[in-house]
Design a protein around this motif. Structure first.
Motif, PDB file in Angstrom:
ATOM      1  N   ALA A 127       2.945 -10.953 -11.002  1.00 24.53           N
ATOM      2  CA  ALA A 127       4.021 -10.886 -10.455  1.00 24.53           C
ATOM      3  C   ALA A 127       5.070 -10.198 -10.970  1.00 24.53           C
ATOM      4  O   ALA A 127       6.045  -9.665 -10.094  1.00 24.53           O
ATOM      5  CB  ALA A 127       4.267 -12.479 -10.241  1.00 24.53           C
ATOM      6  N   GLN A 128       5.048  -9.918 -12.269  1.00 26.02           N
ATOM      7  CA  GLN A 128       6.329  -9.358 -12.898  1.00 26.02           C
ATOM      8  C   GLN A 128       6.064  -7.615 -13.084  1.00 26.02           C
ATOM      9  O   GLN A 128       6.764  -6.859 -13.474  1.00 26.02           O
ATOM     10  CB  GLN A 128       6.416  -9.717 -14.415  1.00 26.02           C
ATOM     11  N   ALA A 129       4.609  -7.373 -12.772  1.00 28.60           N
ATOM     12  CA  ALA A 129       4.024  -5.925 -12.975  1.00 28.60           C
ATOM     13  C   ALA A 129       5.152  -5.126 -11.893  1.00 28.60           C
ATOM     14  O   ALA A 129       4.985  -5.508 -10.879  1.00 28.60           O
ATOM     15  CB  ALA A 129       2.768  -5.738 -12.761  1.00 28.60           C
ATOM     16  N   PRO A 130       5.795  -3.880 -12.415  1.00 27.21           N
ATOM     17  CA  PRO A 130       6.305  -3.047 -11.528  1.00 27.21           C
ATOM     18  C   PRO A 130       5.616  -2.240 -10.564  1.00 27.21           C
ATOM     19  O   PRO A 130       5.884  -1.955  -9.426  1.00 27.21           O
ATOM     20  CB  PRO A 130       6.867  -2.227 -12.436  1.00 27.21           C
ATOM     21  N   GLU A 131       4.400  -1.922 -10.925  1.00 25.88           N
ATOM     22  CA  GLU A 131       3.351  -1.276 -10.112  1.00 25.88           C
ATOM     23  C   GLU A 131       1.892  -1.758 -10.721  1.00 25.88           C
ATOM     24  O   GLU A 131       1.630  -1.892 -11.775  1.00 25.88           O
ATOM     25  CB  GLU A 131       3.332   0.299 -10.386  1.00 25.88           C
ATOM     26  N   LEU A 132       1.128  -1.915  -9.458  1.00 22.37           N
ATOM     27  CA  LEU A 132      -0.251  -2.435  -9.732  1.00 22.37           C
ATOM     28  C   LEU A 132      -1.204  -1.498  -8.984  1.00 22.37           C
ATOM     29  O   LEU A 132      -0.996  -1.216  -7.604  1.00 22.37           O
ATOM     30  CB  LEU A 132      -0.507  -3.841  -9.512  1.00 22.37           C
ATOM     31  N   VAL A 133      -2.409  -1.180  -9.270  1.00 30.31           N
ATOM     32  CA  VAL A 133      -3.556  -0.908  -8.375  1.00 30.31           C
ATOM     33  C   VAL A 133      -4.572  -2.090  -8.370  1.00 30.31           C
ATOM     34  O   VAL A 133      -4.915  -2.919  -9.323  1.00 30.31           O
ATOM     35  CB  VAL A 133      -4.453   0.157  -9.420  1.00 30.31           C
ATOM     36  N   ALA A 138      -0.338   6.322 -10.696  1.00 32.21           N
ATOM     37  CA  ALA A 138      -1.353   6.909  -9.789  1.00 32.21           C
ATOM     38  C   ALA A 138      -2.353   7.979 -10.727  1.00 32.21           C
ATOM     39  O   ALA A 138      -3.642   8.173 -10.304  1.00 32.21           O
ATOM     40  CB  ALA A 138      -0.744   7.566  -8.849  1.00 32.21           C
ATOM     41  N   GLY A 139      -1.881   8.290 -11.849  1.00 30.15           N
ATOM     42  CA  GLY A 139      -3.014   9.022 -12.564  1.00 30.15           C
ATOM     43  C   GLY A 139      -3.132  10.380 -11.623  1.00 30.15           C
ATOM     44  O   GLY A 139      -2.141  11.095 -11.140  1.00 30.15           O
ATOM     45  N   THR A 140      -4.457  10.592 -11.468  1.00 37.45           N
ATOM     46  CA  THR A 140      -4.963  11.723 -10.560  1.00 37.45           C
ATOM     47  C   THR A 140      -4.949  11.615  -9.262  1.00 37.45           C
ATOM     48  O   THR A 140      -5.481  12.416  -8.240  1.00 37.45           O
ATOM     49  CB  THR A 140      -6.001  12.704 -11.280  1.00 37.45           C
ATOM     50  N   LEU A 141      -4.620  10.510  -8.896  1.00 32.71           N
ATOM     51  CA  LEU A 141      -4.889   9.853  -7.459  1.00 32.71           C
ATOM     52  C   LEU A 141      -3.966  10.770  -6.428  1.00 32.71           C
ATOM     53  O   LEU A 141      -2.902  11.036  -6.906  1.00 32.71           O
ATOM     54  CB  LEU A 141      -4.724   8.482  -7.216  1.00 32.71           C
ATOM     55  N   THR A 142      -4.647  11.084  -5.253  1.00 39.89           N
ATOM     56  CA  THR A 142      -3.442  11.358  -4.186  1.00 39.89           C
ATOM     57  C   THR A 142      -2.946  10.215  -3.381  1.00 39.89           C
ATOM     58  O   THR A 142      -4.071   9.563  -2.824  1.00 39.89           O
ATOM     59  CB  THR A 142      -4.255  12.584  -3.062  1.00 39.89           C
ATOM     60  N   VAL A 143      -2.163   9.648  -3.395  1.00 43.94           N
ATOM     61  CA  VAL A 143      -1.457   8.468  -2.761  1.00 43.94           C
ATOM     62  C   VAL A 143      -0.657   8.595  -1.458  1.00 43.94           C
ATOM     63  O   VAL A 143       0.179   9.485  -1.510  1.00 43.94           O
ATOM     64  CB  VAL A 143      -0.684   7.739  -3.791  1.00 43.94           C
ATOM     65  N   LEU A 144      -1.184   7.970  -0.321  1.00 41.59           N
ATOM     66  CA  LEU A 144      -0.587   8.170   0.917  1.00 41.59           C
ATOM     67  C   LEU A 144      -0.067   6.794   1.308  1.00 41.59           C
ATOM     68  O   LEU A 144      -0.482   5.681   0.832  1.00 41.59           O
ATOM     69  CB  LEU A 144      -1.410   8.583   1.822  1.00 41.59           C
ATOM     70  N   PRO A 145       1.111   6.714   2.291  1.00 43.00           N
ATOM     71  CA  PRO A 145       1.336   5.308   2.638  1.00 43.00           C
ATOM     72  C   PRO A 145       0.069   4.671   3.268  1.00 43.00           C
ATOM     73  O   PRO A 145      -0.532   5.221   4.275  1.00 43.00           O
ATOM     74  CB  PRO A 145       2.544   5.561   3.597  1.00 43.00           C
ATOM     75  N   ARG A 172     -14.926  -0.324  -1.245  1.00 45.36           N
ATOM     76  CA  ARG A 172     -15.022   0.391  -2.580  1.00 45.36           C
ATOM     77  C   ARG A 172     -14.298   1.932  -2.525  1.00 45.36           C
ATOM     78  O   ARG A 172     -14.374   2.287  -3.720  1.00 45.36           O
ATOM     79  CB  ARG A 172     -16.601   0.133  -2.957  1.00 45.36           C
ATOM     80  N   GLY A 173     -14.176   2.330  -1.460  1.00 49.58           N
ATOM     81  CA  GLY A 173     -13.770   3.765  -1.515  1.00 49.58           C
ATOM     82  C   GLY A 173     -12.416   3.999  -1.575  1.00 49.58           C
ATOM     83  O   GLY A 173     -12.062   5.211  -1.383  1.00 49.58           O
ATOM     84  N   SER A 174     -11.686   3.025  -1.788  1.00 52.57           N
ATOM     85  CA  SER A 174     -10.351   3.301  -1.835  1.00 52.57           C
ATOM     86  C   SER A 174      -9.447   2.265  -2.722  1.00 52.57           C
ATOM     87  O   SER A 174     -10.087   1.143  -3.150  1.00 52.57           O
ATOM     88  CB  SER A 174      -9.541   3.440  -0.724  1.00 52.57           C
ATOM     89  N   LYS A 175      -8.205   2.584  -3.159  1.00 55.58           N
ATOM     90  CA  LYS A 175      -7.625   1.534  -3.911  1.00 55.58           C
ATOM     91  C   LYS A 175      -6.074   1.520  -3.368  1.00 55.58           C
ATOM     92  O   LYS A 175      -5.552   2.434  -2.886  1.00 55.58           O
ATOM     93  CB  LYS A 175      -7.231   1.822  -5.091  1.00 55.58           C
ATOM     94  N   LEU A 176      -5.294   0.297  -3.228  1.00 62.48           N
ATOM     95  CA  LEU A 176      -4.184  -0.058  -2.972  1.00 62.48           C
ATOM     96  C   LEU A 176      -3.191   0.089  -4.139  1.00 62.48           C
ATOM     97  O   LEU A 176      -3.523  -0.273  -5.144  1.00 62.48           O
ATOM     98  CB  LEU A 176      -3.826  -1.285  -2.154  1.00 62.48           C
ATOM     99  N   LEU A 177      -1.963   0.513  -4.092  1.00 62.29           N
ATOM    100  CA  LEU A 177      -0.775   0.556  -5.015  1.00 62.29           C
ATOM    101  C   LEU A 177       0.280  -0.343  -4.278  1.00 62.29           C
ATOM    102  O   LEU A 177       0.758   0.079  -3.428  1.00 62.29           O
ATOM    103  CB  LEU A 177      -0.480   1.916  -5.399  1.00 62.29           C
ATOM    104  N   VAL A 178       0.591  -1.060  -5.161  1.00 64.44           N
ATOM    105  CA  VAL A 178       1.642  -2.074  -4.831  1.00 64.44           C
ATOM    106  C   VAL A 178       2.434  -2.739  -5.954  1.00 64.44           C
ATOM    107  O   VAL A 178       1.881  -2.732  -6.933  1.00 64.44           O
ATOM    108  CB  VAL A 178       0.738  -3.201  -3.887  1.00 64.44           C
ATOM    109  N   THR A 179       3.500  -3.405  -5.683  1.00 62.16           N
ATOM    110  CA  THR A 179       4.186  -4.106  -6.824  1.00 62.16           C
ATOM    111  C   THR A 179       3.937  -5.474  -6.982  1.00 62.16           C
ATOM    112  O   THR A 179       3.335  -6.100  -5.937  1.00 62.16           O
ATOM    113  CB  THR A 179       6.023  -4.101  -6.471  1.00 62.16           C
TER     114      THR A 179
END
Length: 179
Positions: free
Chosen positions: A142-148, A7-14, A154-161
């Protein structure tokens, strides 16, 4: 919820808490992702992968890009999406062309991709794509443990496996999809 090491400096919410930060088709398809999904609001001017990674201290190798491709066979226009790590390029002319069973394949024109997906260009994501489109997922994704990935805007990003992306309806994990 996941701690999201990328996440770096991102504030991540569900993601389920902020459907306003996703394109409508993405929010509507969120239940198809069988794992926790995070969402982070970003500056839309920094949505392009390199700018995003630099601005938010998120590793480039943990970003995946989704491209929409089109090809014809016997007069029938076919679409697909390809998901590859941002450090690679989709093998459009060989692997994707053969997978789509078309003579020639190319990136779908921007206006066409936006209209067909209901998502913003630069934010197109595999979550919420038309149900009849194959989603070609590079094995490294498919093998990545976490991805953006994109969120449809354009105003947000999802974080997912990567595992969750490989399990999306219509997803096909493809070795050698990316170069």
């Amino acid at each position: 919820m996941n701690d999201w090491n990328i996440a770096g400096t991102l504030t991540v919410l569900p993601a389920v808490e902020r459907p306003d930060l996703m394109a409508e088709p993405v929010a509507g398809a969120l239940e198809s992702v069988k794992a926790p999904v995070g969402i982070a609001e970003i500056d839309p001017d920094l949505a392009d992968t390199a700018a995003f990674c630099e601005a938010y201290s998120s590793p480039l190798e943990a970003s995946a890009n989704c491209v929409v491709v089109a090809g014809k066979r016997a007069g029938e226009l076919r679409y697909a999406a390809a998901l590859v790590l941002a450090t690679t390029r989709a093998d459009v002319n060989n692997v994707i062309r053969k997978r789509m069973d078309v003579r020639k394949v190319s990136f779908a024109p921007m206006d066409e991709a936006v209209e067909l997906t209901g998502m913003a260009y630069g934010g197109i994501t595999p979550v919420g794509l038309p149900a009849d489109w194959p989603i070609l997922v590079d094995s490294a994704v498919a093998q990545a443990p976490e991805l953006v990935i994109g969120s449809g805007i354009r105003g947000s990003k999802l974080l997912v496996t990567g595992e969750a992306l490989a399990a999306l309806p219509g997803a096909q994990v493809v070795d050698g999809l990316a170069k």
